[in-house]
Design an enzyme around this catalytic site. Sequence first.
Site, PDB file in Angstrom:
ATOM      1  N   CYS A  75      -8.238 -11.781  23.042  1.00 13.02           N
ATOM      2  CA  CYS A  75      -7.587 -10.620  21.780  1.00 13.02           C
ATOM      3  C   CYS A  75      -6.607 -10.223  22.602  1.00 13.02           C
ATOM      4  O   CYS A  75      -6.098  -9.123  21.992  1.00 13.02           O
ATOM      5  CB  CYS A  75      -8.659  -9.634  21.209  1.00 13.02           C
ATOM      6  SG  CYS A  75      -9.845  -9.175  22.537  1.00 13.02           S
ATOM      7  N   CYS A  84       0.814  -1.035   0.074  1.00 17.59           N
ATOM      8  CA  CYS A  84       0.035   0.172  -0.018  1.00 17.59           C
ATOM      9  C   CYS A  84       0.845   1.322   0.099  1.00 17.59           C
ATOM     10  O   CYS A  84       1.837   1.191   0.793  1.00 17.59           O
ATOM     11  CB  CYS A  84      -0.870  -0.131   1.158  1.00 17.59           C
ATOM     12  SG  CYS A  84      -1.823   1.418   1.431  1.00 17.59           S
ATOM     13  N   GLN A 132     -17.604 -10.152  13.343  1.00 19.46           N
ATOM     14  CA  GLN A 132     -16.251 -10.172  13.206  1.00 19.46           C
ATOM     15  C   GLN A 132     -15.724  -9.643  12.006  1.00 19.46           C
ATOM     16  O   GLN A 132     -16.489  -9.923  10.836  1.00 19.46           O
ATOM     17  CB  GLN A 132     -15.798 -11.611  13.190  1.00 19.46           C
ATOM     18  CG  GLN A 132     -16.106 -12.400  14.673  1.00 19.46           C
ATOM     19  CD  GLN A 132     -14.892 -12.053  15.722  1.00 19.46           C
ATOM     20  OE1 GLN A 132     -13.950 -11.331  15.253  1.00 19.46           O
ATOM     21  NE2 GLN A 132     -15.096 -12.323  16.799  1.00 19.46           N
TER      22      GLN A 132
END
Length: 478
Positions: free
Chosen positions: A434, A71, A303
């Site tokens: 997480c 990118c 999600q």
Amino acid sequence: MKKNDTFVVTIEDMGVNGEGIGKYDGMTFFIKDAVVGDEILAGVTKLKKGYGYARVIEVLTPSDRRVEPACSVARQCGGCQMQTLRYDVQLALKERKVRDNLKRIGGFSDGLLQQVMEPIVGMDEPFRYRNKAQFPVGYDKNGEIVFGFYAARSHQVIPVSDCLLGVEENALILARIKEYMQQCHVKPYDETTGKGLLRHVLIRKGFHSGELMVCLVVNGKELPQEDVLIASLQKIEGMHSISLNVNTENTNRILGDEVRLLWGEPCITDSICRVREEQTGGGNFASTEESVSFEISPKSFYQVNPVQTEKLYSLALEYAGLSGEEIVWDLYCGIGTISLFLAKAAKQVYGVEIVPEAIQDARRNARNNHMDNVTFYVGKAEEVVPAWVESRDVGEERTSPDVIVVDPPRKGCDEMCLQTMVQVAPKRIVYVSCDSATLSRDLKYLVEHGYELNRVRPVDQFCHSMHVETVCLLSKKS
Ligand code: SAH
């Protein structure tokens, strides 16, 4: 040394936020965008006692672990921290982060971790994995309307209409919205003056269904000539839902409360599949695919990496080891994604979640999937489950789970919740996390209270960032 001094340094390691670490003049420097193995010219940005921060002025000798970021705005944009690092090295780094936390915070020995830790589950294709994007709208230096992402720690919009983590349709949708804004004189919202109309564009795509949803977040109740916008967007292949969200407040929150449907359906549908491998004898395996469908509205939680979510939840289910007879608690259940998979293989599932809207979605999803052996409760896990245990009225079935699954937010489980889990003494606990630091803290508590750690597996849900999910299995010591 002082700010803006320059020095040459070799990067020896990577930090927990994906930054390079190098030593110079007796000091440790944390250097954003530097990669382990690089020799760089660095410029000091901040000095502290014994350590400091620096930036890359020039890469003198690039590391063999450095790659050209795919990118063009990878460095400015706050979204990706590690695009310059080879993907296999990113994975190794995340695996090490989990292991280090388990050792340092959890107190687990190298020997045990060697036995129980399985290799991280990476992505086959670490781009275009996000099913959701929220683009802020602004102006560039030339007064041109731009969509993009915020720069790290700021609200400056970095123009990126085709983020490589998102779906290809994003660019086309944003181009159409820009055309409409120009044609109908719609101004981007300016957070300093509170003027202007369009704040954000939320786009979601169901990866299995192909359905697209666009929600325009507006500083007002309506947009001018909405028919022009609708006519242009509805032609895009897969378009299923176009809506407007009203947010007139001076806030960092992206979405306001009110959603008005402009065209199509209020929700898109997507499914999560689980592939189950079963040994059929003679070394053969049969794989069966089970899927659960979900309705997703602009405001629902879902999600964002569906490919890895399927792998993560398949592992959680495998670890749960269900035979069809079990009573299961799914704590921090969100919209019930894990609960519904568990319900297919268990006798009864009880889900608990703090956000009432998520529980509404969970209940609707259970109905749509014709599942009547799952019940959802709104409230804090640390209040709801101790109350069950104390109350004599809820029945023994609910208070004696065989398996408990937890998937808490970053701060981990409340101690009251852990205490109750230990008290009801399920055979197995599956912990989906997480944040490996709070995970390690909670695992330490559980092993100090009668459980042993059997399996640990990190899963990469957020490539190019340092976030990592982990699934663990604990069982009750006999
Ligand atoms: N497994 C879920 C996602 C879990 S994310 C799914 O697939 O949808 C963690 C969830 O915990 C969030 O939905 C959050 O709202 C919820 N939560 C946060 N604090 C909580 C608490 N104290 N008790 C219960 N749920 C909580």
